[in-house]
Design a protein around this motif. Structure first.
Motif, PDB file in Angstrom:
ATOM      1  N   ARG A  75       0.832  -1.217   0.000  1.00  0.00           N
ATOM      2  CA  ARG A  75       0.000   0.000   0.000  1.00  0.00           C
ATOM      3  C   ARG A  75       0.861   1.259   0.000  1.00  0.00           C
ATOM      4  O   ARG A  75       0.547   2.240  -0.671  1.00  0.00           O
ATOM      5  CB  ARG A  75      -0.957   0.010   1.200  1.00  0.00           C
ATOM      6  CG  ARG A  75      -2.078  -1.018   1.065  1.00  0.00           C
ATOM      7  CD  ARG A  75      -3.122  -0.921   2.157  1.00  0.00           C
ATOM      8  NE  ARG A  75      -2.550  -0.781   3.488  1.00  0.00           N
ATOM      9  CZ  ARG A  75      -2.976   0.074   4.410  1.00  0.00           C
ATOM     10  NH1 ARG A  75      -3.983   0.873   4.167  1.00  0.00           N
ATOM     11  NH2 ARG A  75      -2.408   0.129   5.588  1.00  0.00           N
ATOM     12  N   ALA A  76       1.958   1.230   0.742  1.00  0.00           N
ATOM     13  CA  ALA A  76       2.852   2.382   0.768  1.00  0.00           C
ATOM     14  C   ALA A  76       3.516   2.568  -0.603  1.00  0.00           C
ATOM     15  O   ALA A  76       3.652   3.694  -1.083  1.00  0.00           O
ATOM     16  CB  ALA A  76       3.910   2.212   1.863  1.00  0.00           C
ATOM     17  N   ALA A  77       3.917   1.466  -1.236  1.00  0.00           N
ATOM     18  CA  ALA A  77       4.538   1.553  -2.568  1.00  0.00           C
ATOM     19  C   ALA A  77       3.553   2.142  -3.583  1.00  0.00           C
ATOM     20  O   ALA A  77       3.936   2.965  -4.427  1.00  0.00           O
ATOM     21  CB  ALA A  77       5.023   0.181  -3.025  1.00  0.00           C
ATOM     22  N   GLN A  78       2.290   1.769  -3.494  1.00  0.00           N
ATOM     23  CA  GLN A  78       1.264   2.355  -4.377  1.00  0.00           C
ATOM     24  C   GLN A  78       1.119   3.846  -4.104  1.00  0.00           C
ATOM     25  O   GLN A  78       0.956   4.645  -5.029  1.00  0.00           O
ATOM     26  CB  GLN A  78      -0.078   1.640  -4.176  1.00  0.00           C
ATOM     27  CG  GLN A  78      -0.103   0.233  -4.725  1.00  0.00           C
ATOM     28  CD  GLN A  78      -1.364  -0.531  -4.327  1.00  0.00           C
ATOM     29  OE1 GLN A  78      -2.080  -0.158  -3.398  1.00  0.00           O
ATOM     30  NE2 GLN A  78      -1.631  -1.617  -5.041  1.00  0.00           N
ATOM     31  N   CYS A  79       1.198   4.221  -2.848  1.00  0.00           N
ATOM     32  CA  CYS A  79       1.113   5.634  -2.452  1.00  0.00           C
ATOM     33  C   CYS A  79       2.289   6.420  -3.049  1.00  0.00           C
ATOM     34  O   CYS A  79       2.106   7.522  -3.579  1.00  0.00           O
ATOM     35  CB  CYS A  79       1.112   5.720  -0.926  1.00  0.00           C
ATOM     36  SG  CYS A  79       0.869   7.348  -0.270  1.00  0.00           S
ATOM     37  N   ILE A  80       3.483   5.836  -3.003  1.00  0.00           N
ATOM     38  CA  ILE A  80       4.664   6.485  -3.591  1.00  0.00           C
ATOM     39  C   ILE A  80       4.447   6.682  -5.090  1.00  0.00           C
ATOM     40  O   ILE A  80       4.702   7.772  -5.623  1.00  0.00           O
ATOM     41  CB  ILE A  80       5.939   5.655  -3.338  1.00  0.00           C
ATOM     42  CG1 ILE A  80       6.279   5.638  -1.855  1.00  0.00           C
ATOM     43  CG2 ILE A  80       7.128   6.208  -4.154  1.00  0.00           C
ATOM     44  CD1 ILE A  80       7.338   4.608  -1.465  1.00  0.00           C
ATOM     45  N   GLN A  81       3.953   5.640  -5.775  1.00  0.00           N
ATOM     46  CA  GLN A  81       3.691   5.751  -7.225  1.00  0.00           C
ATOM     47  C   GLN A  81       2.725   6.897  -7.507  1.00  0.00           C
ATOM     48  O   GLN A  81       2.943   7.692  -8.425  1.00  0.00           O
ATOM     49  CB  GLN A  81       3.082   4.454  -7.775  1.00  0.00           C
ATOM     50  CG  GLN A  81       4.025   3.389  -8.165  1.00  0.00           C
ATOM     51  CD  GLN A  81       4.973   3.732  -9.303  1.00  0.00           C
ATOM     52  OE1 GLN A  81       5.238   4.877  -9.656  1.00  0.00           O
ATOM     53  NE2 GLN A  81       5.544   2.695  -9.858  1.00  0.00           N
ATOM     54  N   GLN A  82       1.644   6.968  -6.736  1.00  0.00           N
ATOM     55  CA  GLN A  82       0.659   8.034  -6.933  1.00  0.00           C
ATOM     56  C   GLN A  82       1.278   9.405  -6.678  1.00  0.00           C
ATOM     57  O   GLN A  82       1.041  10.349  -7.436  1.00  0.00           O
ATOM     58  CB  GLN A  82      -0.546   7.812  -6.013  1.00  0.00           C
ATOM     59  CG  GLN A  82      -1.369   6.598  -6.393  1.00  0.00           C
ATOM     60  CD  GLN A  82      -2.410   6.253  -5.332  1.00  0.00           C
ATOM     61  OE1 GLN A  82      -2.449   6.845  -4.259  1.00  0.00           O
ATOM     62  NE2 GLN A  82      -3.245   5.279  -5.632  1.00  0.00           N
ATOM     63  N   ASN A  83       2.084   9.518  -5.619  1.00  0.00           N
ATOM     64  CA  ASN A  83       2.716  10.798  -5.295  1.00  0.00           C
ATOM     65  C   ASN A  83       3.724  11.212  -6.368  1.00  0.00           C
ATOM     66  O   ASN A  83       3.803  12.387  -6.723  1.00  0.00           O
ATOM     67  CB  ASN A  83       3.389  10.739  -3.918  1.00  0.00           C
ATOM     68  CG  ASN A  83       2.374  10.815  -2.787  1.00  0.00           C
ATOM     69  OD1 ASN A  83       1.288  11.380  -2.939  1.00  0.00           O
ATOM     70  ND2 ASN A  83       2.719  10.235  -1.664  1.00  0.00           N
ATOM     71  N   LEU A  84       4.471  10.254  -6.904  1.00  0.00           N
ATOM     72  CA  LEU A  84       5.420  10.567  -7.968  1.00  0.00           C
ATOM     73  C   LEU A  84       4.699  11.025  -9.231  1.00  0.00           C
ATOM     74  O   LEU A  84       5.142  11.960  -9.906  1.00  0.00           O
ATOM     75  CB  LEU A  84       6.311   9.358  -8.274  1.00  0.00           C
ATOM     76  CG  LEU A  84       7.393   9.062  -7.233  1.00  0.00           C
ATOM     77  CD1 LEU A  84       8.010   7.687  -7.482  1.00  0.00           C
ATOM     78  CD2 LEU A  84       8.459  10.149  -7.236  1.00  0.00           C
ATOM     79  N   SER A  85       3.584  10.383  -9.558  1.00  0.00           N
ATOM     80  CA  SER A  85       2.799  10.790 -10.728  1.00  0.00           C
ATOM     81  C   SER A  85       2.206  12.178 -10.522  1.00  0.00           C
ATOM     82  O   SER A  85       2.296  13.042 -11.395  1.00  0.00           O
ATOM     83  CB  SER A  85       1.677   9.786 -11.003  1.00  0.00           C
ATOM     84  OG  SER A  85       2.217   8.566 -11.432  1.00  0.00           O
ATOM     85  N   PHE A  86       1.616  12.401  -9.352  1.00  0.00           N
ATOM     86  CA  PHE A  86       0.970  13.672  -9.055  1.00  0.00           C
ATOM     87  C   PHE A  86       1.956  14.836  -9.091  1.00  0.00           C
ATOM     88  O   PHE A  86       1.636  15.923  -9.571  1.00  0.00           O
ATOM     89  CB  PHE A  86       0.270  13.593  -7.686  1.00  0.00           C
ATOM     90  CG  PHE A  86      -0.390  14.872  -7.267  1.00  0.00           C
ATOM     91  CD1 PHE A  86      -1.497  15.366  -7.961  1.00  0.00           C
ATOM     92  CD2 PHE A  86       0.085  15.600  -6.194  1.00  0.00           C
ATOM     93  CE1 PHE A  86      -2.111  16.561  -7.591  1.00  0.00           C
ATOM     94  CE2 PHE A  86      -0.523  16.788  -5.813  1.00  0.00           C
ATOM     95  CZ  PHE A  86      -1.623  17.266  -6.511  1.00  0.00           C
ATOM     96  N   THR A  87       3.177  14.612  -8.599  1.00  0.00           N
ATOM     97  CA  THR A  87       4.185  15.674  -8.557  1.00  0.00           C
ATOM     98  C   THR A  87       4.972  15.777  -9.873  1.00  0.00           C
ATOM     99  O   THR A  87       5.834  16.643 -10.003  1.00  0.00           O
ATOM    100  CB  THR A  87       5.179  15.444  -7.400  1.00  0.00           C
ATOM    101  OG1 THR A  87       5.771  14.145  -7.547  1.00  0.00           O
ATOM    102  CG2 THR A  87       4.496  15.563  -6.044  1.00  0.00           C
ATOM    103  N   ARG A  88       4.683  14.884 -10.791  1.00  0.00           N
ATOM    104  CA  ARG A  88       5.360  14.825 -12.100  1.00  0.00           C
ATOM    105  C   ARG A  88       6.868  14.629 -11.953  1.00  0.00           C
ATOM    106  O   ARG A  88       7.667  15.199 -12.695  1.00  0.00           O
ATOM    107  CB  ARG A  88       5.070  16.084 -12.915  1.00  0.00           C
ATOM    108  CG  ARG A  88       3.606  16.235 -13.275  1.00  0.00           C
ATOM    109  CD  ARG A  88       3.386  17.420 -14.203  1.00  0.00           C
ATOM    110  NE  ARG A  88       1.971  17.553 -14.504  1.00  0.00           N
ATOM    111  CZ  ARG A  88       1.190  18.470 -13.966  1.00  0.00           C
ATOM    112  NH1 ARG A  88       1.672  19.335 -13.115  1.00  0.00           N
ATOM    113  NH2 ARG A  88      -0.083  18.532 -14.298  1.00  0.00           N
TER     114      ARG A  88
END
Length: 188
Positions: A75-88
């Protein structure tokens, strides 16, 4: 929680719900990056026990060349992926969803990182285990700055015996950042 400065400044980051991770507060993160300000631009950054990825994302936002995130929790790894995408910032990031020791073994032989940050679960001895691995690793040399976030009662009296020198101990209310480097001439 948000990105404090740089290209992704003010963007809110997602965090993992529950007690599996302990996000570093914005105030502590800001203090940490004020101390690292000159070393971040162009650096290779390794974020171990990444949680939401906030520390590595802050480094990327402030100009780090690249960052590797290591997080075992799905779940944390998915959160990192989402944060990296959101911040470009995902084009300069690598996410390894595995335990830290396996990730270090897999990366062995690569050139040293400029900064290694770790925020392991408190009071489990994981910081010592990682430092033991890094002592003989290509991933850290005498120029690599290693920073550990730990509980205030965590002992680091073994650093000298592993070939590290303590550079700084920054104490906060409930935890601390310990800054260290390999001693010149130590094995790597």
């Amino acid at each position: 929680m948000r990105v404090i400065a740089g290209t992704a400044r003010r963007l809110a980051l997602k965090t993992v719900e529950g007690m599996d991770t302990r996000p570093t507060t914005d105030r502590i993160k800001e203090t940490l990056f004020n101390m690292l300000n000159a070393q971040i631009p162009g650096c290779r950054f390794l974020d171990l026990f990444s949680g939401s990825g906030a520390i590595g994302i802050e480094a990327l936002s402030r100009g780090a060349e690249s960052a590797v995130f290591v997080e075992h929790n799905r779940r944390a790894a998915q959160c990192i992926q989402q944060n990296l995408s959101f911040t470009r910032l995902k084009d300069r990031a690598v996410l390894m969803q595995t335990d830290v020791c396996s990730a270090l073994r897999k990366m062995e032989g690569e050139k040293p990182f400029d900064i290694i940050f770790m925020d392991p679960p408190y009071r489990q001895g994981l910081e010592r285990e990682v430092l033991e691995m890094l002592a003989d690793s290509s991933l850290a040399d005498a120029q690599t700055l290693i920073i550990t976030e730990a509980a205030l009662d965590t002992a680091f009296d073994y650093l000298d015996g592993l070939g590290y020198s303590l550079l700084k101990y920054k104490k906060y209310k409930t935890n601390a950042h310990i800054f260290m480097k390999k001693t010149e001439g130590s094995t790597s």
